[in-house]
Motif scaffolding. Structure first.
Motif, PDB file in Angstrom:
ATOM      1  N   GLY A 181       0.760  -1.131  -0.067  1.00 38.09           N
ATOM      2  CA  GLY A 181       0.108  -0.027  -0.148  1.00 38.09           C
ATOM      3  C   GLY A 181       0.848   1.347  -0.017  1.00 38.09           C
ATOM      4  N   ASP A 182       0.288   2.456   0.382  1.00 36.47           N
ATOM      5  CA  ASP A 182       0.782   3.791   0.406  1.00 36.47           C
ATOM      6  C   ASP A 182       2.083   3.764   1.048  1.00 36.47           C
ATOM      7  OD1 ASP A 182      -0.974   4.453  -1.536  1.00 36.47           O
ATOM      8  OD2 ASP A 182      -2.341   5.300  -0.135  1.00 36.47           O
ATOM      9  N   ALA A 183       2.154   3.026   2.486  1.00 31.25           N
ATOM     10  CA  ALA A 183       3.190   3.034   3.241  1.00 31.25           C
ATOM     11  C   ALA A 183       4.529   2.488   2.663  1.00 31.25           C
ATOM     12  CB  ALA A 183       3.040   2.652   4.510  1.00 31.25           C
ATOM     13  N   GLY A 184       4.464   1.697   1.480  1.00 32.28           N
ATOM     14  CA  GLY A 184       5.581   1.120   1.053  1.00 32.28           C
ATOM     15  C   GLY A 184       6.340   0.261   2.195  1.00 32.28           C
ATOM     16  N   LEU A 185       7.493  -0.195   1.846  1.00 31.42           N
ATOM     17  CA  LEU A 185       8.214  -1.128   2.465  1.00 31.42           C
ATOM     18  C   LEU A 185       9.454  -0.493   2.925  1.00 31.42           C
ATOM     19  CD1 LEU A 185       7.245  -4.655   1.126  1.00 31.42           C
ATOM     20  CD2 LEU A 185       6.408  -3.714   3.546  1.00 31.42           C
ATOM     21  N   PRO A 186      10.116  -0.791   4.234  1.00 30.14           N
ATOM     22  CA  PRO A 186      11.595  -0.471   4.429  1.00 30.14           C
ATOM     23  C   PRO A 186      12.423  -1.511   3.454  1.00 30.14           C
ATOM     24  CG  PRO A 186      10.299  -0.847   6.578  1.00 30.14           C
ATOM     25  CD  PRO A 186       9.385  -1.236   5.406  1.00 30.14           C
ATOM     26  N   LEU A 187      13.452  -0.974   3.018  1.00 36.49           N
ATOM     27  CA  LEU A 187      14.144  -2.026   2.065  1.00 36.49           C
ATOM     28  C   LEU A 187      14.597  -3.285   2.640  1.00 36.49           C
ATOM     29  CD1 LEU A 187      16.699   0.534   0.239  1.00 36.49           C
ATOM     30  CD2 LEU A 187      14.417  -0.290  -0.258  1.00 36.49           C
ATOM     31  N   SER A 188      14.785  -3.073   4.100  1.00 38.45           N
ATOM     32  CA  SER A 188      15.155  -4.357   4.847  1.00 38.45           C
ATOM     33  C   SER A 188      14.160  -5.385   4.683  1.00 38.45           C
ATOM     34  CB  SER A 188      15.458  -4.119   6.041  1.00 38.45           C
ATOM     35  OG  SER A 188      14.434  -3.520   6.920  1.00 38.45           O
ATOM     36  N   GLU A 189      12.766  -4.896   4.865  1.00 36.08           N
ATOM     37  CA  GLU A 189      11.632  -5.911   5.082  1.00 36.08           C
ATOM     38  C   GLU A 189      11.242  -6.359   3.505  1.00 36.08           C
ATOM     39  OE1 GLU A 189       6.882  -6.073   5.875  1.00 36.08           O
ATOM     40  OE2 GLU A 189       8.118  -4.328   6.962  1.00 36.08           O
ATOM     41  N   LEU A 190      11.464  -5.558   2.607  1.00 29.86           N
ATOM     42  CA  LEU A 190      11.352  -5.895   1.333  1.00 29.86           C
ATOM     43  C   LEU A 190      12.259  -7.096   0.777  1.00 29.86           C
ATOM     44  CD1 LEU A 190      10.116  -5.659  -1.555  1.00 29.86           C
ATOM     45  CD2 LEU A 190      11.604  -3.767  -2.224  1.00 29.86           C
ATOM     46  N   GLY A 191      13.448  -6.956   1.215  1.00 35.71           N
ATOM     47  CA  GLY A 191      14.676  -8.009   0.973  1.00 35.71           C
ATOM     48  C   GLY A 191      14.204  -9.083   1.790  1.00 35.71           C
ATOM     49  N   GLN A 192      13.804  -9.166   3.067  1.00 33.80           N
ATOM     50  CA  GLN A 192      13.197 -10.337   3.683  1.00 33.80           C
ATOM     51  C   GLN A 192      12.100 -11.231   2.977  1.00 33.80           C
ATOM     52  OE1 GLN A 192      12.422  -8.869   7.381  1.00 33.80           O
ATOM     53  NE2 GLN A 192      14.355  -8.917   8.188  1.00 33.80           N
ATOM     54  N   ARG A 193      11.026 -10.359   2.513  1.00 33.04           N
ATOM     55  CA  ARG A 193       9.920 -10.931   1.884  1.00 33.04           C
ATOM     56  C   ARG A 193      10.400 -11.466   0.397  1.00 33.04           C
ATOM     57  NH1 ARG A 193       4.629  -6.918   2.372  1.00 33.04           N
ATOM     58  NH2 ARG A 193       4.607  -6.902   4.635  1.00 33.04           N
ATOM     59  N   MET A 194      11.491 -11.138  -0.131  1.00 30.34           N
ATOM     60  CA  MET A 194      11.822 -11.681  -1.364  1.00 30.34           C
ATOM     61  C   MET A 194      13.080 -12.667  -1.206  1.00 30.34           C
ATOM     62  SD  MET A 194      11.647  -8.476  -3.951  1.00 30.34           S
ATOM     63  CE  MET A 194      12.018  -9.263  -5.218  1.00 30.34           C
ATOM     64  N   LEU A 195      13.581 -12.859   0.033  1.00 35.08           N
ATOM     65  CA  LEU A 195      14.471 -13.688   0.342  1.00 35.08           C
ATOM     66  C   LEU A 195      15.911 -13.475  -0.484  1.00 35.08           C
ATOM     67  CD1 LEU A 195      12.530 -17.092   0.142  1.00 35.08           C
ATOM     68  CD2 LEU A 195      13.004 -15.825   2.162  1.00 35.08           C
ATOM     69  N   VAL A 196      16.194 -12.048  -0.427  1.00 28.91           N
ATOM     70  CA  VAL A 196      17.281 -11.864  -0.915  1.00 28.91           C
ATOM     71  C   VAL A 196      18.155 -10.825   0.085  1.00 28.91           C
ATOM     72  CG1 VAL A 196      16.445 -11.627  -3.300  1.00 28.91           C
ATOM     73  CG2 VAL A 196      16.471  -9.735  -1.926  1.00 28.91           C
ATOM     74  N   SER A 197      19.568 -10.592  -0.026  1.00 30.92           N
ATOM     75  CA  SER A 197      20.447 -10.005   0.631  1.00 30.92           C
ATOM     76  C   SER A 197      20.235  -8.424   0.533  1.00 30.92           C
ATOM     77  CB  SER A 197      21.909 -10.169   0.296  1.00 30.92           C
ATOM     78  OG  SER A 197      22.135  -9.607  -0.847  1.00 30.92           O
ATOM     79  N   ARG A 198      20.822  -7.657   1.466  1.00 28.63           N
ATOM     80  CA  ARG A 198      20.759  -6.244   1.413  1.00 28.63           C
ATOM     81  C   ARG A 198      21.277  -5.605   0.261  1.00 28.63           C
ATOM     82  NH1 ARG A 198      22.856  -3.118   6.626  1.00 28.63           N
ATOM     83  NH2 ARG A 198      20.831  -3.668   7.318  1.00 28.63           N
ATOM     84  N   ALA A 199      22.394  -6.169  -0.278  1.00 30.10           N
ATOM     85  CA  ALA A 199      23.096  -5.820  -1.507  1.00 30.10           C
ATOM     86  C   ALA A 199      22.402  -5.846  -2.626  1.00 30.10           C
ATOM     87  CB  ALA A 199      24.394  -6.330  -1.732  1.00 30.10           C
TER      88      ALA A 199
END
Length: 152
Positions: free
Chosen positions: A55-73
């Protein structure tokens, strides 16, 4: 168990892994061609879908990475590319300036609105070679494998 029976089971296991891999490669190729029509990749599409669902709030990059199972880089590079394409904005969180949030842009919303019916039709057609019952059986077997592999 006789040796020949054990060898047959091992053969079937190896053959199954080969066919699963071949099937996944074909599915990857099918989806890559589909997403390329929209200047997307599977990871870009997945990120946009996660952000759309957030939604409008978006996601912190760290949470987006966790949801997609990818590293911070990897998530940083992916968001860089999406931002360059005008599909995502990156902003500091209003409550904690150390947190960077990604938000989907109106352009990306329009793209998804256009492409999702086409995507859903492709997925439906790709799976239509199996009956509904076969799809349910296959789904059950795949979930059983995934659960079993957690213990390996």
């Amino acid at each position: 168990m006789p040796a020949s029976s054990g060898n047959k089971n091992r053969y079937h296991a190896i053959r199954l892994v080969i066919e699963l891999t071949r099937t996944m490669d074909q599915l990857d190729d099918l989806l890559a061609g589909h997403f390329a029509r929209f200047n997307l990749s599977q990871p870009k599409f997945n990120a946009l879908m996660e952000l759309r669902l957030a939604g409008d709030a978006g996601l912190p990059l760290s949470e987006l990475g966790q949801r997609m199972l990818v590293s911070r880089a990897n998530i940083t590079g992916l968001v860089d590319r999406l931002e360059r394409d005008g599909l995502v904005t990156r902003e500091a969180d209003s409550a904690d300036r150390r947190i960077i949030r990604a938000r989907i842009t109106p352009r990306a919303q329009e793209l998804l609105t256009f492409m999702l019916p086409l995507h859903n039709e492709l997925v439906y057609r790709a799976m239509s070679f199996l009956t509904d019952d076969e799809q349910q059986v296959m789904l059950g077997l795949l979930l059983k494998l995934q659960q079993g592999w957690q213990g390996l």
